[in-house]
Design a protein around this motif. Sequence first.
Motif, mmCIF file in Angstrom:
data_model
loop_
_atom_site.group_PDB
_atom_site.id
_atom_site.type_symbol
_atom_site.label_atom_id
_atom_site.label_comp_id
_atom_site.label_asym_id
_atom_site.label_seq_id
_atom_site.Cartn_x
_atom_site.Cartn_y
_atom_site.Cartn_z
ATOM 1 N N HIS A 78 4.015 13.478 -11.269
ATOM 2 C CA HIS A 78 4.574 13.519 -12.987
ATOM 3 C C HIS A 78 3.777 12.666 -14.166
ATOM 4 O O HIS A 78 3.642 11.689 -13.909
ATOM 5 C CB HIS A 78 5.306 13.632 -13.307
ATOM 6 N N PRO A 79 2.502 13.955 -14.955
ATOM 7 C CA PRO A 79 2.005 12.591 -15.640
ATOM 8 C C PRO A 79 2.745 12.013 -16.494
ATOM 9 O O PRO A 79 2.542 10.730 -16.233
ATOM 10 C CB PRO A 79 1.279 14.040 -16.262
ATOM 11 N N GLN A 80 4.179 12.793 -17.112
ATOM 12 C CA GLN A 80 5.110 11.718 -17.630
ATOM 13 C C GLN A 80 5.925 10.837 -17.330
ATOM 14 O O GLN A 80 5.680 9.077 -17.857
ATOM 15 C CB GLN A 80 5.597 12.469 -19.060
ATOM 16 N N ARG A 81 6.382 10.869 -16.326
ATOM 17 C CA ARG A 81 7.063 10.328 -15.845
ATOM 18 C C ARG A 81 6.030 8.920 -14.677
ATOM 19 O O ARG A 81 5.994 7.818 -14.816
ATOM 20 C CB ARG A 81 7.770 10.634 -13.794
ATOM 21 N N TRP A 82 5.083 9.223 -14.213
ATOM 22 C CA TRP A 82 3.277 8.077 -14.097
ATOM 23 C C TRP A 82 3.493 7.467 -15.463
ATOM 24 O O TRP A 82 3.366 5.958 -14.968
ATOM 25 C CB TRP A 82 2.194 8.719 -13.660
ATOM 26 N N HIS A 83 3.346 7.865 -16.457
ATOM 27 C CA HIS A 83 2.196 7.102 -18.125
ATOM 28 C C HIS A 83 4.012 6.165 -18.327
ATOM 29 O O HIS A 83 4.065 4.707 -18.577
ATOM 30 C CB HIS A 83 2.290 8.161 -18.864
ATOM 31 N N ASP A 84 4.723 6.414 -17.818
ATOM 32 C CA ASP A 84 5.832 5.813 -18.652
ATOM 33 C C ASP A 84 6.354 4.515 -17.684
ATOM 34 O O ASP A 84 6.906 3.836 -17.496
ATOM 35 C CB ASP A 84 7.378 6.811 -18.948
ATOM 36 N N ALA A 85 5.857 4.878 -16.148
ATOM 37 C CA ALA A 85 6.216 3.863 -15.183
ATOM 38 C C ALA A 85 5.428 2.230 -15.167
ATOM 39 O O ALA A 85 5.713 1.246 -13.826
ATOM 40 C CB ALA A 85 6.659 4.001 -14.092
ATOM 41 N N LEU A 86 3.903 2.964 -16.091
ATOM 42 C CA LEU A 86 3.360 1.861 -15.349
ATOM 43 C C LEU A 86 3.352 0.656 -15.586
ATOM 44 O O LEU A 86 2.909 -0.589 -15.105
ATOM 45 C CB LEU A 86 1.673 2.410 -16.023
ATOM 46 N N GLY A 87 4.030 0.005 -17.223
ATOM 47 C CA GLY A 87 4.370 -1.091 -17.191
ATOM 48 C C GLY A 87 5.380 -1.814 -16.387
ATOM 49 O O GLY A 87 5.121 -3.243 -15.783
ATOM 50 N N THR A 88 6.166 -0.949 -15.562
ATOM 51 C CA THR A 88 6.637 -1.628 -14.491
ATOM 52 C C THR A 88 6.139 -2.482 -13.245
ATOM 53 O O THR A 88 6.083 -3.124 -12.680
ATOM 54 C CB THR A 88 8.827 -0.646 -14.643
ATOM 55 N N LEU A 89 5.522 -1.308 -13.150
ATOM 56 C CA LEU A 89 5.076 -1.047 -11.871
ATOM 57 C C LEU A 89 3.192 -2.566 -12.029
ATOM 58 O O LEU A 89 3.542 -2.815 -10.798
ATOM 59 C CB LEU A 89 3.777 0.152 -11.695
ATOM 60 N N THR A 90 2.930 -2.521 -12.938
ATOM 61 C CA THR A 90 2.169 -3.344 -13.320
ATOM 62 C C THR A 90 2.503 -4.902 -13.712
ATOM 63 O O THR A 90 1.770 -5.564 -14.076
ATOM 64 C CB THR A 90 0.847 -2.684 -14.001
ATOM 65 N N GLY A 91 3.666 -5.359 -14.061
ATOM 66 C CA GLY A 91 4.044 -6.358 -14.859
ATOM 67 C C GLY A 91 4.106 -7.387 -14.347
ATOM 68 O O GLY A 91 3.615 -8.620 -14.965
ATOM 69 N N ASP A 92 4.477 -7.192 -12.417
ATOM 70 C CA ASP A 92 4.399 -8.468 -11.872
ATOM 71 C C ASP A 92 2.889 -8.972 -10.945
ATOM 72 O O ASP A 92 2.835 -9.720 -10.391
ATOM 73 C CB ASP A 92 5.105 -8.234 -11.208
ATOM 74 N N ALA A 93 2.264 -7.508 -10.485
ATOM 75 C CA ALA A 93 1.444 -7.626 -10.381
ATOM 76 C C ALA A 93 -0.061 -8.460 -9.895
ATOM 77 O O ALA A 93 -0.607 -7.844 -12.111
ATOM 78 C CB ALA A 93 0.723 -5.813 -9.646
ATOM 79 N N LEU A 98 5.836 14.539 -8.042
ATOM 80 C CA LEU A 98 7.072 15.794 -8.544
ATOM 81 C C LEU A 98 8.074 15.730 -7.790
ATOM 82 O O LEU A 98 7.647 15.399 -5.684
ATOM 83 C CB LEU A 98 5.692 17.146 -8.366
ATOM 84 N N THR A 99 9.323 16.515 -7.454
ATOM 85 C CA THR A 99 9.801 17.297 -6.803
ATOM 86 C C THR A 99 10.120 18.068 -6.244
ATOM 87 O O THR A 99 8.797 19.070 -6.742
ATOM 88 C CB THR A 99 11.818 17.071 -7.515
ATOM 89 N N ASP A 100 10.679 18.703 -5.092
ATOM 90 C CA ASP A 100 10.531 19.969 -4.556
ATOM 91 C C ASP A 100 10.764 21.541 -5.377
ATOM 92 O O ASP A 100 9.646 21.827 -5.118
ATOM 93 C CB ASP A 100 12.253 19.901 -3.593
ATOM 94 N N VAL A 135 0.880 -1.055 -0.104
ATOM 95 C CA VAL A 135 -0.127 0.062 -0.107
ATOM 96 C C VAL A 135 0.974 1.299 -0.390
ATOM 97 O O VAL A 135 1.431 1.408 1.534
ATOM 98 C CB VAL A 135 -1.216 -0.178 0.908
ATOM 99 N N PHE A 136 0.465 1.956 -1.234
ATOM 100 C CA PHE A 136 1.840 3.674 -1.629
ATOM 101 C C PHE A 136 0.918 4.672 -0.864
ATOM 102 O O PHE A 136 -0.403 4.618 -1.412
ATOM 103 C CB PHE A 136 2.096 3.415 -2.687
ATOM 104 N N GLU A 137 1.072 5.158 0.139
ATOM 105 C CA GLU A 137 0.288 6.373 0.094
ATOM 106 C C GLU A 137 1.096 7.810 -0.125
ATOM 107 O O GLU A 137 2.496 7.623 0.672
ATOM 108 C CB GLU A 137 -0.358 7.034 1.856
ATOM 109 N N SER A 138 0.379 8.766 -0.205
ATOM 110 C CA SER A 138 0.995 10.045 -0.474
ATOM 111 C C SER A 138 0.576 11.381 -0.944
ATOM 112 O O SER A 138 -1.165 11.158 -1.429
ATOM 113 C CB SER A 138 2.507 10.668 -1.302
ATOM 114 N N ARG A 139 0.982 12.551 -0.264
ATOM 115 C CA ARG A 139 0.417 14.224 -0.371
ATOM 116 C C ARG A 139 0.600 14.376 -1.687
ATOM 117 O O ARG A 139 -0.614 15.144 -2.188
ATOM 118 C CB ARG A 139 0.324 14.764 0.560
ATOM 119 N N ARG A 140 1.843 13.657 -2.221
ATOM 120 C CA ARG A 140 2.259 15.185 -3.820
ATOM 121 C C ARG A 140 1.314 14.179 -4.744
ATOM 122 O O ARG A 140 1.268 13.040 -4.781
ATOM 123 C CB ARG A 140 3.854 14.548 -4.091
ATOM 124 N N PRO A 141 1.598 14.895 -5.586
ATOM 125 C CA PRO A 141 0.940 14.128 -6.606
ATOM 126 C C PRO A 141 1.891 13.344 -7.574
ATOM 127 O O PRO A 141 3.456 14.222 -7.832
ATOM 128 C CB PRO A 141 0.155 15.608 -7.483
#
Length: 421
Positions: free
Chosen positions: A283-298, A388-390, A275-281
Motif C-alpha cells: 500500500h503506497p501510504q503505509r509503505w511510505h509511513d514505515a520507511l523510517g522505522t524499517l531503515t533506521g537501524d539497518a 494490501l489486505t485481502d 530477506v523478505f519476499e511477497s507477491r502482494r503489493p
Amino acid sequence: MSIDPSTSVAPARADRRPAVTVLSGFSPAAVQAAARALLIGADRLLAISHDLTGIRHGIVRRTVRSATALIEQSTVEPVHGCVSCTLRDDVLPTLVRLARTCPDSDLLLVLPPAVEPETVATACARCLVDGAPVTDAVRFDSYVTVVDADRFLGDLASSDDLRDRDLHAADDDHRAVAEVVAHQVEFCDTVILWSRPDTDPVELSRLGTLVHRLAPWAVQVPTGTTHSLDCTGLTALVHGTGRHDPRRPGVLGLALEGRPIAVHAPSPDGVTSIVFESRRPFHPQRWHDALGTLTGDALRGRGQLWIASQPDAVVGFECAGGGVRMDGLGYWLAALPVERWTRTSDDRRLAADLGWDPYYGDRRTVLALIGLRLDAAAITGTLRSCLLTDAELADGMDRWRQLSDPFAGCFPLTGDHAEGN
C-alpha cells in the motif's frame, strides 16, 4: 582406433588479451598497500591510478607504475571535469593503449576512493575506443574491493555525504559515504579483508560475516593475521582468477533475474540479514509511513518491490547511511506485450517464466535488510503490515491505482530503460 577428422574439435584459441583487475576501496592507505603487494607478487603487472582530487577544477593526474619503476606520470584535463568523462576520455583509452604497447603485461586499475566499480563496468559496456569495444583489447578478469578492518564499519554506518569529506566528484554529487562503501563491496567478486596483527579476532570475524552478508557471492581473502605479508600468496588468490561474470547484473537487477540478493540468516557475531519476499503489493501510504522505522537501524537495504498504485513499475530500493533511494527499473514483464519481452535479458525471462503467477505475473517484492542485532520478527511484521489486505486486494488494480500515493510521478515508465534489465 581411428578418428574421423570430420568429427574432431579444434582446440580453443588462447585468450591473449591482457587481463585487467579492478581494485577499489574507500580506504586509500589500504588500497595502495594492497596494490603495492600485488605489484610485488606479479612480475608483469602494471598499475594504473588516477588522482581525482583536482577533478572539480578540471585536473586529473594519471600514474602508471610497475613494482620497480614509475612508467608514466601525466596531468589530464577532462573536457567536462566529471568521473564519467574521465573514464571515457582517459581511463579506458589508457587501458587499451597499454594493452597494445605492453601486450605481455596484465593491468591493475586502481580506483580512487569515491569511484564505484560498477561505473567502470558500465562505461566499458557503452564506450568505444578507436571505434572498437574496450573488451576487444583487454579482458576484465576480476573486480576486487579492499575492506579496511579499522574503518569499514564506521564508514558503512556513517551518515556523512561525500561532500562532508571533500570527496565529491562534482557539485551535483550527493552520494553518501555508506552508499559508496556498500556499492564497492556488492559489485566485487573478491574482497581483501585488510587487517593488522593486533586486530581483535572477534571483530575480524564479525567483519567477515558482515561482508559475507553484503556480498555472499564474493570470495574473501584475509590479510594481516601475521606480521609479514606474503605478496606472492596474496597475488595468487586475487590476480588471474577469472572470477568476474560480465553477465551478472548490478545488485538491483539480481532479483529480476532470479538470483539471490542476500542470505536470510542471523549470526552469532550479531550480524543480521533479513530477506523478505511477497507477491502482494505494498500500500503506497503505509509503505511510505514505515520507511523510517524499517531503515533506521539497518546498515544496508536493497531489492525490488511493487506498489499497488503503480502496478506496472518495478521499483528499486536502497538504503544506506540513513538515506533511502527508490528508482524505477522499468516495466514488469506482465505489464508488457509479449513481443517486447525480447528487449530484456534471457535470464530475466527465464526467471519470470519459472515463477509466473496466474494473477500477478512476474510481479514480486524481494527486499534485504542487513545490520547489527536487527529484530527480524519486528521488521518482518512491519513489512507485512504494509502489504494490501485481502479486502484491498479484492478491489482490483483499477481501484489500486486510485489509492493515495506519496510516490506519484516518481517512477515514470518512459525513456530508454522502460523495459528494465
